[in-house]
Design an enzyme around this catalytic site. Structure first.
Site, PDB file in Angstrom:
ATOM      1  CB  CYS A 198      -0.979  -0.021   1.180  1.00 30.44           C
ATOM      2  SG  CYS A 198      -0.228   0.093   2.820  1.00 30.44           S
ATOM      3  CG  HIS A 249      -4.589   0.042   3.841  1.00 23.00           C
ATOM      4  ND1 HIS A 249      -3.877  -0.901   3.132  1.00 23.00           N
ATOM      5  CD2 HIS A 249      -5.534   0.515   2.981  1.00 23.00           C
ATOM      6  CE1 HIS A 249      -4.371  -0.996   1.910  1.00 23.00           C
ATOM      7  NE2 HIS A 249      -5.378  -0.141   1.789  1.00 23.00           N
ATOM      8  CG  HIS A 272      -6.680   0.321  -1.702  1.00 24.29           C
ATOM      9  ND1 HIS A 272      -6.824  -0.541  -0.638  1.00 24.29           N
ATOM     10  CD2 HIS A 272      -7.779   0.118  -2.489  1.00 24.29           C
ATOM     11  CE1 HIS A 272      -7.952  -1.216  -0.767  1.00 24.29           C
ATOM     12  NE2 HIS A 272      -8.561  -0.835  -1.868  1.00 24.29           N
TER      13      HIS A 272
END
Length: 342
Positions: A258, A306, A318
């Site tokens: 990510c 994240h 993402h």
């Protein structure tokens, strides 16, 4: 008188075999029934997928810790190399100064004697003796200047050696952190794979369809405010990465985790941002979610483990987790910690 029919040996043998086979079949059926009754049922598909999702979340947190430790190790390696270079050059400087003083000592010896103080300084640790003013008082003129320069060089060299030793110890600790977090990630992913392998083919296919973005296309940005400048370039880069595989520790150009995806996309725009999602949270101006513009970084979870890039129309792009591919999802797909505008 009753008649008696004689039973043949072959008929008797056949009847016996039939009886034995029937008994064996009954026994096997009973055993199978008992086994089925006593078998421990496996977890339901919904429980498996829930546990897999939890393991992927834990693996992602460990991945960001791995990235942080790896980044620290990279910086420390650079610092250690620079320090070692300075130590080497410092040693050369000290050697040159000692050589010049040695030449002075040789000249004094040939002319009839060597100043005891100079002899003492050259044969022992100069820093120890040069701290004593009485020693310098006995050395005059140009020699005193040379000795003071040697003293400063020797002290600087020792300080840089101590600093290099400390950096090397920190580098070794960071390497251990990298290895530990790597082992943690690999353990979580292996556990997730075992759980997924316990699913039936149909349940596994359903999981893949629901969770891995199979067949997802680019987000519709027809009504979104166009991004411009560096943010616009980063948005174009991150959209171009849709469909690329997730790889923990990956920062492009063909696979990403990510935070690696965010760093790579902004690098395409000539902007350097930190490697981890935790550091990316503080890599710019904090804005409200309602004020998010394309190119902003959306940080998720309280621990900032994240990150995705807002691309407009309520969508982020993402890299979700291992086994998935870079994709778009609604910005509110999980709890938002903050929004950062690099």
């Amino acid at each position: 008188m009753a008649s008696h029919r004689r039973v043949s040996q072959s008929g008797l043998a056949g009847a016996t075999r039939a009886t034995v086979l029937s008994a064996a079949a009954v026994t096997a059926a009973a055993a199978l029934s008992a086994g089925a009754a006593n078998a421990v049922p496996g977890p339901a598909p919904a429980e498996v997928t829930s546990r897999v999702d939890a393991l992927y979340e834990q693996a992602e947190k460990a991945t960001e810790q791995f990235n942080g430790a790896n980044e620290r190790a990279r910086k420390l390696r650079t610092e250690v190399a620079a320090l070692q270079d300075r130590v080497a050059r410092g040693q050369e400087h000290v050697n040159r100064l000692r050589g010049r003083l040695g030449a002075v000592a040789s000249a004094q010896y040939r002319s009839g004697g060597l100043d005891p103080a100079l002899k003492l300084i050259l044969s022992e640790d100069p820093a120890h003796y040069l701290d004593k003013a009485a020693v310098l008082d006995r050395v005059h003129g140009e020699q005193a200047g040379e000795l003071r320069e040697l003293q400063g060089a020797q002290r600087g060299l020792e300080q840089e050696r101590r600093e290099a030793t400390g950096k090397l110890a920190a580098l070794e600790a960071s390497r251990r952190d990298v290895a530990r977090h790597k082992k943690d990630v690999e353990g979580k992913l292996a556990a997730a794979r075992r759980l997924l392998n316990s699913l039936t083919d149909d349940d596994r296919a359903a999981y893949d369809r629901a969770n891995r973005g199979v067949g997802r296309s680019l987000p519709d940005l027809s009504g979104a405010s166009p991004a411009s400048g560096r943010a616009g370039t980063a948005v174009q880069a991150v959209r171009a990465a849709i469909g690329s595989p997730y790889a923990w520790g990956g920062s492009g150009p063909t696979a990403f985790d990510c935070s690696g995806l965010m760093q790579w996309a902004y690098a395409r725009a000539g902007v350097s941002i930190p490697r981890t999602s935790q550091a990316q949270r503080g890599a710019g101006q904090q804005v409200q979610v309602s004020q998010a513009r394309p190119g902003d970084l959306v940080i998720y979870r309280d621990d900032a483990s994240h990150v995705g890039m807002y691309v407009g129309n309520g969508q982020v792009v993402h890299a979700p987790y291992p086994g998935a591919r870079v994709r778009s999802d609604p910005v509110g797909m999980m709890p938002i910690s903050s929004v950062t505008r690099p």
